[in-house]
Design a protein around this motif. Structure first.
Motif, PDB file in Angstrom:
ATOM      1  N   THR A 139       0.841  -1.190   0.000  1.00 44.72           N
ATOM      2  CA  THR A 139       0.000   0.000   0.000  1.00 44.72           C
ATOM      3  C   THR A 139       0.881   1.248   0.000  1.00 44.72           C
ATOM      4  O   THR A 139       1.905   1.290   0.679  1.00 44.72           O
ATOM      5  CB  THR A 139      -0.924   0.010   1.227  1.00 44.72           C
ATOM      6  N   PHE A 140       0.442   2.261  -0.748  1.00 47.99           N
ATOM      7  CA  PHE A 140       1.244   3.471  -0.886  1.00 47.99           C
ATOM      8  C   PHE A 140       0.380   4.729  -0.745  1.00 47.99           C
ATOM      9  O   PHE A 140      -0.773   4.757  -1.181  1.00 47.99           O
ATOM     10  CB  PHE A 140       1.926   3.505  -2.253  1.00 47.99           C
ATOM     11  N   LYS A 141       0.981   5.730  -0.140  1.00 42.92           N
ATOM     12  CA  LYS A 141       0.405   7.078  -0.177  1.00 42.92           C
ATOM     13  C   LYS A 141       1.000   7.775  -1.386  1.00 42.92           C
ATOM     14  O   LYS A 141       2.227   7.833  -1.559  1.00 42.92           O
ATOM     15  CB  LYS A 141       0.738   7.853   1.091  1.00 42.92           C
ATOM     16  N   ILE A 142       0.114   8.287  -2.241  1.00 39.31           N
ATOM     17  CA  ILE A 142       0.534   8.922  -3.493  1.00 39.31           C
ATOM     18  C   ILE A 142       0.176  10.401  -3.412  1.00 39.31           C
ATOM     19  O   ILE A 142      -0.984  10.759  -3.177  1.00 39.31           O
ATOM     20  CB  ILE A 142      -0.172   8.262  -4.685  1.00 39.31           C
ATOM     21  N   GLU A 143       1.163  11.270  -3.614  1.00 45.53           N
ATOM     22  CA  GLU A 143       0.935  12.711  -3.530  1.00 45.53           C
ATOM     23  C   GLU A 143       1.341  13.379  -4.840  1.00 45.53           C
ATOM     24  O   GLU A 143       2.364  13.026  -5.441  1.00 45.53           O
ATOM     25  CB  GLU A 143       1.763  13.320  -2.396  1.00 45.53           C
ATOM     26  N   PHE A 144       0.537  14.348  -5.249  1.00 42.75           N
ATOM     27  CA  PHE A 144       0.856  15.180  -6.405  1.00 42.75           C
ATOM     28  C   PHE A 144       0.926  16.643  -5.966  1.00 42.75           C
ATOM     29  O   PHE A 144       0.139  17.092  -5.136  1.00 42.75           O
ATOM     30  CB  PHE A 144      -0.189  15.008  -7.508  1.00 42.75           C
ATOM     31  N   PHE A 145       1.887  17.354  -6.543  1.00 44.97           N
ATOM     32  CA  PHE A 145       2.102  18.754  -6.205  1.00 44.97           C
ATOM     33  C   PHE A 145       2.041  19.586  -7.480  1.00 44.97           C
ATOM     34  O   PHE A 145       2.805  19.353  -8.432  1.00 44.97           O
ATOM     35  CB  PHE A 145       3.465  18.930  -5.528  1.00 44.97           C
ATOM     36  N   GLY A 146       1.125  20.531  -7.503  1.00 45.58           N
ATOM     37  CA  GLY A 146       0.963  21.382  -8.681  1.00 45.58           C
ATOM     38  C   GLY A 146       1.205  22.843  -8.361  1.00 45.58           C
ATOM     39  O   GLY A 146       1.985  23.187  -7.469  1.00 45.58           O
ATOM     40  N   ARG A 147       0.505  23.721  -9.095  1.00 42.02           N
ATOM     41  CA  ARG A 147       0.616  25.158  -8.874  1.00 42.02           C
ATOM     42  C   ARG A 147      -0.789  25.738  -8.860  1.00 42.02           C
ATOM     43  O   ARG A 147      -1.563  25.511  -9.788  1.00 42.02           O
ATOM     44  CB  ARG A 147       1.452  25.791  -9.993  1.00 42.02           C
ATOM     45  N   PRO A 148      -1.140  26.452  -7.791  1.00 42.27           N
ATOM     46  CA  PRO A 148      -2.510  26.957  -7.682  1.00 42.27           C
ATOM     47  C   PRO A 148      -2.752  28.148  -8.615  1.00 42.27           C
ATOM     48  O   PRO A 148      -1.814  28.875  -8.988  1.00 42.27           O
ATOM     49  CB  PRO A 148      -2.599  27.382  -6.220  1.00 42.27           C
ATOM     50  N   ALA A 149      -4.001  28.319  -8.981  1.00 42.85           N
ATOM     51  CA  ALA A 149      -4.407  29.479  -9.780  1.00 42.85           C
ATOM     52  C   ALA A 149      -5.920  29.609  -9.664  1.00 42.85           C
ATOM     53  O   ALA A 149      -6.616  28.667  -9.249  1.00 42.85           O
ATOM     54  CB  ALA A 149      -3.983  29.314 -11.236  1.00 42.85           C
ATOM     55  N   HIS A 150      -6.425  30.751 -10.026  1.00 45.79           N
ATOM     56  CA  HIS A 150      -7.874  30.942 -10.033  1.00 45.79           C
ATOM     57  C   HIS A 150      -8.449  30.136 -11.195  1.00 45.79           C
ATOM     58  O   HIS A 150      -7.999  30.282 -12.346  1.00 45.79           O
ATOM     59  CB  HIS A 150      -8.217  32.423 -10.190  1.00 45.79           C
ATOM     60  N   ALA A 151      -9.411  29.289 -10.904  1.00 45.30           N
ATOM     61  CA  ALA A 151      -9.912  28.348 -11.911  1.00 45.30           C
ATOM     62  C   ALA A 151     -10.666  29.025 -13.042  1.00 45.30           C
ATOM     63  O   ALA A 151     -10.813  28.450 -14.132  1.00 45.30           O
ATOM     64  CB  ALA A 151     -10.811  27.311 -11.246  1.00 45.30           C
ATOM     65  N   ALA A 152     -11.167  30.283 -12.830  1.00 42.81           N
ATOM     66  CA  ALA A 152     -11.902  30.990 -13.872  1.00 42.81           C
ATOM     67  C   ALA A 152     -11.082  32.124 -14.480  1.00 42.81           C
ATOM     68  O   ALA A 152     -11.059  32.308 -15.696  1.00 42.81           O
ATOM     69  CB  ALA A 152     -13.209  31.541 -13.311  1.00 42.81           C
ATOM     70  N   ALA A 153     -10.404  32.879 -13.632  1.00 40.59           N
ATOM     71  CA  ALA A 153      -9.710  34.076 -14.105  1.00 40.59           C
ATOM     72  C   ALA A 153      -8.400  33.760 -14.816  1.00 40.59           C
ATOM     73  O   ALA A 153      -8.071  34.393 -15.841  1.00 40.59           O
ATOM     74  CB  ALA A 153      -9.449  35.018 -12.926  1.00 40.59           C
ATOM     75  N   SER A 154      -7.631  32.783 -14.282  1.00 42.37           N
ATOM     76  CA  SER A 154      -6.324  32.525 -14.903  1.00 42.37           C
ATOM     77  C   SER A 154      -5.910  31.063 -14.756  1.00 42.37           C
ATOM     78  O   SER A 154      -4.865  30.752 -14.180  1.00 42.37           O
ATOM     79  CB  SER A 154      -5.258  33.428 -14.265  1.00 42.37           C
ATOM     80  N   PRO A 155      -6.699  30.122 -15.261  1.00 42.72           N
ATOM     81  CA  PRO A 155      -6.384  28.702 -15.095  1.00 42.72           C
ATOM     82  C   PRO A 155      -5.071  28.311 -15.771  1.00 42.72           C
ATOM     83  O   PRO A 155      -4.433  27.348 -15.364  1.00 42.72           O
ATOM     84  CB  PRO A 155      -7.572  27.992 -15.747  1.00 42.72           C
ATOM     85  N   TRP A 156      -4.655  29.087 -16.814  1.00 40.78           N
ATOM     86  CA  TRP A 156      -3.423  28.754 -17.515  1.00 40.78           C
ATOM     87  C   TRP A 156      -2.164  28.952 -16.651  1.00 40.78           C
ATOM     88  O   TRP A 156      -1.094  28.496 -16.996  1.00 40.78           O
ATOM     89  CB  TRP A 156      -3.316  29.604 -18.782  1.00 40.78           C
ATOM     90  N   GLU A 157      -2.339  29.631 -15.536  1.00 35.04           N
ATOM     91  CA  GLU A 157      -1.210  29.837 -14.636  1.00 35.04           C
ATOM     92  C   GLU A 157      -1.037  28.677 -13.647  1.00 35.04           C
ATOM     93  O   GLU A 157      -0.077  28.643 -12.886  1.00 35.04           O
ATOM     94  CB  GLU A 157      -1.381  31.144 -13.862  1.00 35.04           C
ATOM     95  N   GLY A 158      -1.982  27.741 -13.644  1.00 31.07           N
ATOM     96  CA  GLY A 158      -1.948  26.655 -12.672  1.00 31.07           C
ATOM     97  C   GLY A 158      -1.597  25.308 -13.287  1.00 31.07           C
ATOM     98  O   GLY A 158      -1.629  25.132 -14.511  1.00 31.07           O
TER      99      GLY A 158
END
Length: 388
Positions: free
Chosen positions: A170-189
């Motif tokens: 069994t494994f704990k799986i973590e992903f790390f991204g970059r936050p951004a406003h989902a409507a105003a600037s999703p391309w930044e995330g």
């Protein structure tokens, strides 16, 4: 004197204590690794019958070693294992309260017949089977290496002379991204949740190209904080299970890592994989001992059936790679009721458990008695185990 017959005859002398122990543990369930009250109660019962108990066995707070019989002139060493942890929400829905009562009842009967038995017999408290599987570090440190065999009994909806078990990691799986406003600037995330979801889809696709016994299951533990924020962090816990430890280790786990790495690249995220708990091994199945248990169960009115395939997992699988280990089960019902459910827990807390407890003790004591009546059986068990 036939030791097997004497041991089984003496079950009635101690069964009420076992029933009371099951009731106490059932009414006071404790989660894995937190079984302090359970161990205290078990010790009280064992101590009443002059069975000395060593606390914190192998530095595990809720593990113990009870010395039922010590015979320095005998080279035979037998271990009776016992579990006593419960599940969150449904208590003893796996039946560990009754399973513990079976092991303790067997120990009391053996102690009563100390003069008849020329063997060293221990009862070993093995906590936290339901979560981390603390038999595993105990096994890794040699706790079971000295035994000719160990045995315990589980509850089930069938009488089975032994279990075949699935290995898993069994494994704990973590992903790390970059936050951004989902409507105003999703391309930044960069969505960590997208990375995790893509990995989960990859796990689903693995299923059609793996061995039939393979099971891949898990859940998301963190998927974000709001609908208008692209998640910078997501996590899940996933189990990869099959009937062969080597297949899990050498095929499923590397494949899982490839899926996660590919998902991270596809979503431009980063990842981290950490092991959750210990790797559970499959059961090293011993036909010699299993056939004897089957015979004993039938002689005592328990018609039994074999597992056609591996089902479920337990940390006793790891023990079975350190010494011969047996994990028969006794039926508390023959209805189609799943373990780990409230319906099964209700049975464990009812009078239906009494017959299961006595049948379980007949199984353990019959097996121990038979191997002491004819010690050549122990040699045969060990020869098969060692591949001779």
């Amino acid at each position: 004197m036939n030791i097997q017959k004497r041991l089984i005859e003496n079950i009635d002398d101690y069964k009420e204590e076992a029933f009371a122990l099951n009731k106490y543990l059932f009414d006071n369930p404790e989660l894995p690794g937190q079984e302090f009250g359970s161990v205290k109660k078990i010790k009280e019962v064992l101590s009443r019958h002059d069975i000395a108990v060593e606390d914190s066995y192998y530095d595990i707070e809720t593990a113990f070693l009870g010395k039922v019989i010590e015979k320095k002139d005998s080279k035979i060493r037998i271990g009776i294992l016992t579990e006593y942890d419960a599940l969150p929400g449904v208590g003893h829905a796996c039946g560990h309260s009754a399973s513990c009562a079976i092991s303790v009842l067997s120990a009391l009967v053996i102690k009563h017949n100390e003069d008849l038995i020329n063997a060293n017999v221990d009862i070993i408290g093995t906590p936290d089977e339901e979560n981390e599987g603390l038999k595993i570090p105990m096994a890794d440190r040699g706790a079971f290496d000295k035994y000719d065999y160990v045995i315990m009994v589980h509850l089930d909806t069938n009488n089975r002379p032994n279990w075949k078990l699935l290995a898993f990691e069994t494994f704990k799986i973590e992903f790390f991204g970059r936050p951004a406003h989902a409507a105003a600037s999703p391309w930044e995330g960069n969505s960590a949740l997208d990375g995790l979801m893509l990995a989960i889809h990859g796990f689903d696709l693995m299923r059609k190209c793996v061995r039939p016994e393979t099971i891949i299951e898990g859940y998301i533990t963190n998927g974000g904080v709001a609908t208008n924020v692209i998640p910078e962090y997501a996590s899940g816990i996933y189990t990869f299970r099959s009937n062969d430890s080597k297949y899990v280790k050498d095929t499923l786990v590397p494949w899982m890592k490839d899926v996660i790495e590919g998902s991270a690249k596809a979503t431009r995220t980063k990842f981290n994989i950490t092991r959750h708990g210990y790797p559970f091994m499959d059961m090293k199945y011993n036909t010699t001992g299993t056939n004897l248990i089957s015979k004993i169960m039938k002689e005592n009115g328990m018609e039994n059936s074999e597992h056609e395939k591996a089902a479920g997992s337990s940390d006793i699988g790891n023990v079975s790679y350190r010494c011969p280990a047996f994990h028969p089960s006794v039926a508390i019902t023959h209805k189609d009721i799943s373990l780990h459910t409230k319906e099964f827990a209700d049975l464990v807390g009812s009078d239906a458990s009494k017959k299961a407890i006595t049948n379980g003790a007949k199984t353990i004591l019959g097996f121990i008695g038979a191997t002491l009546d004819d010690t050549d059986i122990i040699k045969e068990i060990k020869n098969e185990y060692e591949g001779k």
